[in-house]
Design a protein around this motif. Sequence first.
Motif, PDB file in Angstrom:
ATOM      1  N   PRO B 209       0.682  -1.300   0.200  1.00  0.00           N
ATOM      2  CA  PRO B 209      -0.103  -0.079  -0.059  1.00  0.00           C
ATOM      3  C   PRO B 209       0.735   1.153  -0.154  1.00  0.00           C
ATOM      4  N   ALA B 210       0.301   2.391  -0.436  1.00  0.00           N
ATOM      5  CA  ALA B 210       1.063   3.343  -0.508  1.00  0.00           C
ATOM      6  C   ALA B 210       1.787   4.023   0.634  1.00  0.00           C
ATOM      7  N   GLU B 211       1.331   3.985   1.712  1.00  0.00           N
ATOM      8  CA  GLU B 211       1.844   4.706   2.909  1.00  0.00           C
ATOM      9  C   GLU B 211       3.090   3.894   3.008  1.00  0.00           C
ATOM     10  N   ASP B 212       3.289   2.422   2.798  1.00  0.00           N
ATOM     11  CA  ASP B 212       4.453   1.938   3.195  1.00  0.00           C
ATOM     12  C   ASP B 212       5.582   1.907   2.161  1.00  0.00           C
ATOM     13  N   ARG B 213       5.026   2.653   0.936  1.00  0.00           N
ATOM     14  CA  ARG B 213       5.832   2.899  -0.096  1.00  0.00           C
ATOM     15  C   ARG B 213       6.691   4.145   0.314  1.00  0.00           C
ATOM     16  N   ASP B 214       6.293   5.071   0.976  1.00  0.00           N
ATOM     17  CA  ASP B 214       6.839   6.276   1.409  1.00  0.00           C
ATOM     18  C   ASP B 214       8.178   6.330   1.990  1.00  0.00           C
ATOM     19  N   ILE B 215       8.963   5.967   1.202  1.00  0.00           N
ATOM     20  CA  ILE B 215      10.409   5.856   1.631  1.00  0.00           C
ATOM     21  C   ILE B 215      11.353   6.903   1.114  1.00  0.00           C
ATOM     22  N   SER B 216      12.116   7.639   1.219  1.00  0.00           N
ATOM     23  CA  SER B 216      12.891   8.555   0.625  1.00  0.00           C
ATOM     24  C   SER B 216      13.957   8.037  -0.178  1.00  0.00           C
ATOM     25  N   THR B 217      14.267   8.499  -1.370  1.00  0.00           N
ATOM     26  CA  THR B 217      15.256   8.028  -2.304  1.00  0.00           C
ATOM     27  C   THR B 217      16.424   7.596  -1.706  1.00  0.00           C
ATOM     28  N   ALA B 218      16.898   8.710  -0.699  1.00  0.00           N
ATOM     29  CA  ALA B 218      18.149   8.555  -0.066  1.00  0.00           C
ATOM     30  C   ALA B 218      18.166   7.198   0.627  1.00  0.00           C
ATOM     31  N   GLU B 219      17.235   7.022   1.365  1.00  0.00           N
ATOM     32  CA  GLU B 219      17.131   5.835   2.273  1.00  0.00           C
ATOM     33  C   GLU B 219      16.967   4.349   1.351  1.00  0.00           C
ATOM     34  N   LYS B 220      16.362   4.794   0.409  1.00  0.00           N
ATOM     35  CA  LYS B 220      16.317   3.394  -0.693  1.00  0.00           C
ATOM     36  C   LYS B 220      17.631   3.153  -1.082  1.00  0.00           C
ATOM     37  N   LEU B 221      18.316   4.013  -1.410  1.00  0.00           N
ATOM     38  CA  LEU B 221      19.756   4.085  -1.988  1.00  0.00           C
ATOM     39  C   LEU B 221      20.553   3.442  -0.833  1.00  0.00           C
ATOM     40  N   ARG B 222      20.314   3.919   0.474  1.00  0.00           N
ATOM     41  CA  ARG B 222      21.265   3.442   1.684  1.00  0.00           C
ATOM     42  C   ARG B 222      21.108   1.981   1.608  1.00  0.00           C
ATOM     43  N   LEU B 223      19.782   1.432   1.527  1.00  0.00           N
ATOM     44  CA  LEU B 223      19.546  -0.044   1.967  1.00  0.00           C
ATOM     45  C   LEU B 223      20.001  -0.818   0.715  1.00  0.00           C
ATOM     46  N   LEU B 224      20.386  -0.138  -0.320  1.00  0.00           N
ATOM     47  CA  LEU B 224      21.233  -1.198  -1.423  1.00  0.00           C
ATOM     48  C   LEU B 224      22.465  -1.515  -0.761  1.00  0.00           C
ATOM     49  N   ARG B 225      22.959  -0.728   0.270  1.00  0.00           N
ATOM     50  CA  ARG B 225      24.269  -1.345   0.834  1.00  0.00           C
ATOM     51  C   ARG B 225      24.351  -2.640   1.133  1.00  0.00           C
ATOM     52  N   ALA B 226      22.981  -3.032   1.741  1.00  0.00           N
ATOM     53  CA  ALA B 226      22.901  -4.401   2.263  1.00  0.00           C
ATOM     54  C   ALA B 226      23.516  -5.448   1.066  1.00  0.00           C
ATOM     55  N   GLY B 227      23.139  -5.131  -0.189  1.00  0.00           N
ATOM     56  CA  GLY B 227      23.743  -6.042  -1.109  1.00  0.00           C
ATOM     57  C   GLY B 227      25.066  -6.064  -1.496  1.00  0.00           C
ATOM     58  N   LEU B 228      25.772  -5.162  -0.923  1.00  0.00           N
ATOM     59  CA  LEU B 228      27.163  -5.353  -0.886  1.00  0.00           C
ATOM     60  C   LEU B 228      27.710  -6.555  -0.224  1.00  0.00           C
ATOM     61  N   LEU B 229      27.184  -6.886   0.859  1.00  0.00           N
ATOM     62  CA  LEU B 229      27.584  -7.950   1.718  1.00  0.00           C
ATOM     63  C   LEU B 229      27.567  -9.355   0.950  1.00  0.00           C
ATOM     64  N   PRO B 230      26.841  -9.707   0.460  1.00  0.00           N
ATOM     65  CA  PRO B 230      26.842 -11.236  -0.358  1.00  0.00           C
ATOM     66  C   PRO B 230      27.848 -10.777  -1.710  1.00  0.00           C
ATOM     67  N   LEU B 231      27.746  -9.723  -2.256  1.00  0.00           N
ATOM     68  CA  LEU B 231      28.736  -9.513  -3.390  1.00  0.00           C
ATOM     69  C   LEU B 231      30.309  -9.815  -2.899  1.00  0.00           C
ATOM     70  N   GLY B 232      30.240  -8.867  -1.917  1.00  0.00           N
ATOM     71  CA  GLY B 232      31.642  -8.822  -1.198  1.00  0.00           C
ATOM     72  C   GLY B 232      32.097 -10.260  -0.776  1.00  0.00           C
ATOM     73  N   ILE B 233      31.409 -11.113   0.053  1.00  0.00           N
ATOM     74  CA  ILE B 233      31.671 -12.441   0.232  1.00  0.00           C
ATOM     75  C   ILE B 233      32.038 -13.171  -0.943  1.00  0.00           C
ATOM     76  N   PHE B 234      31.121 -13.200  -1.813  1.00  0.00           N
ATOM     77  CA  PHE B 234      31.211 -13.911  -3.114  1.00  0.00           C
ATOM     78  C   PHE B 234      32.387 -13.680  -4.072  1.00  0.00           C
ATOM     79  N   ALA B 235      32.856 -12.232  -3.732  1.00  0.00           N
ATOM     80  CA  ALA B 235      34.197 -11.781  -4.403  1.00  0.00           C
ATOM     81  C   ALA B 235      35.235 -12.186  -3.820  1.00  0.00           C
ATOM     82  N   VAL B 236      35.191 -12.103  -2.439  1.00  0.00           N
ATOM     83  CA  VAL B 236      36.525 -12.332  -1.702  1.00  0.00           C
ATOM     84  C   VAL B 236      36.756 -13.911  -1.746  1.00  0.00           C
TER      85      VAL B 236
END
Lengths: 189, 440
Positions: B209-236
Amino acid sequence: MPSAVKTYVRLVDRMNRLIGRAVMYGIFLMMAILLWSSISKTFFLPSLWTLEMAQFAMVAYYLLGGPYSIQLGSNVRMDLLYGNWTPRRKAWFDAVTVLFLIFYLGVLLYGGLSSTSYSLEYGERSATAWRPYMWPIKIIMCIGIFLMLLQAVAEFFKDIARIRGTELGRGLDIGPTGEARPAADGDRS
Amino acid sequence: MSYEMIAILMFSTMMLMLLTGQRVFGAIGFVAVISALLLWGTGGSEIGFSAAIKLMKWYPLLTLPMFIFMGYVLSESRIADDLYKMFHVWMGPVRGGLAIGTIGLMVLISAMNGLSVAGMAIGATIALPELLKRGYDKRMVTGVIQAGSSLGILVPPSVVLVLYAMIARQPVGQLWLAGVLPGLMMAAMFILYIAIRCRLQPELGPALPAEDRDISTAEKLRLLRAGLLPLGIFAVMMVPFVNGWTSLVESSAVGALAAFLAAVLKGRMTKEVFETSVRNTLGISCMFMWIIMAALAFGAVFDGLGAVRAIENLFTEQLGLSPWMILILMQLSFILMGTFLDDTAMLVIVAPLYVPLVRALEFDLIWYGVLYTITTQIAYMTPPFGYNLFLMRAMAPPEISLGDIYRSIIPFVGVMILALALVMTFPEIALWLPNTVYGR
């Protein structure tokens, strides 16, 4: 149950638990050996001993840790029929079939002892550049199998006790569905 | 008694022993040593122990405890929570998006560990409650998690392929690469199925629903960092391996260390998590190793009998089956056995018989490894006795009945069978990557 049996089960359970809990940190030993192997290979001269040392560590890890894994109930069973039985019926079947397990371990130990005595007598070495003697690891393997044998006999006594309606030891082995996951409360003591 | 008869007798005794519910390694080991003793007298008494020596000398097996440890660290420390949040926010607005996100989550988890159980545990504890709360259909959700967790053993690193490599005597690196494209293809097919199904029946997977989607773009981008973890482990893990700086086994140790350090740095490595991970690693590694050890002894007796040649002869000469029919029959028998056997047990029992047969029929063994892996996963999920089904039952909340779980997997099994058929018809899907990299 006779008190000698009770004492036996208690002692074996406790000893194997202690050994198992010590051995379980062996995962870090293996990790360390392998990491050293990659570091030395990249920056210095590659070590000769790492490969086999890691293999020895692995064998010691799973053979000495085996009895503890039985206590944790980690060993899968095929639960097509078994899963639906009452605890008493499970105990009946286990009491009989664990004898087959004991037989297997007995033959394993027999082969292990004869192989070890050969290694001791002729000073067998591994056919690699490092050329380690084989008898130390074989002795460790025999000890592991022997401990497993002791544990299997203890399990036999526990099954007998269950048939007679009592409980020996902490009885962690039979999980609700007999699945591979160790019982969550495996370490309550 | 003819060798065929002895072989059949050994098999049926083992099946009977397994049915009694004794520990699998005990059942297999007993049949192995008793047959050796009966066949060769005291000369057969060392067969059990020489299997232990054989197992020790098989270097890639060291990856097994490493990956098991890695899987436990990842699932117990719950460092995958952030990953889930990332998919939640980014995919939420789409119909069925959370389910699609869960598949994405599973792909990333698969790239960090080699067992399907870890993916299942993470999916059932993190994704399942969230999706149910958002009004997703419960059958859709359980199906997604089971299907997604099956990717764990197809996307490298994969423990099952390591075991297969040992038995088929094939290089692990090539097998892993062969699993990449089929794994991703299957993930894409799952996603496609979810997207289409939810477009047709929006009530199965409502958009956030719309109210759950109300997240700033900055916050969204910050969350993308979580994806770095598996990528990092996989790369290492993978970069030094692909560049030839470390061997496969050393890489697995690096990966295990990386996962451990990641959990420590995130402050999730509590005493309890540490204890559970280390203890369960010992338990599960021991389970695998003891089964493999017993099965190697069983296989050695079988080899000594020359039973494989007899059975191959039976299929090709006497029954006059074409290679493809035999291949399809083998896959069907896997599905049948998978209903009551664990995939490792299945592999170590049957592979000594099937692998030489596949080789004799002149199929590619790398390709067959991928087929095998997909088939076992299907078998794992098919009622009435799928192993995954029971695990799911144990982990799912009580409002999901066993009946729901049974029905939930039907469409996904369909997708997987389609994927299997595709890989069978177009071996290039599996073989292109290893062929290109290794220049076979």
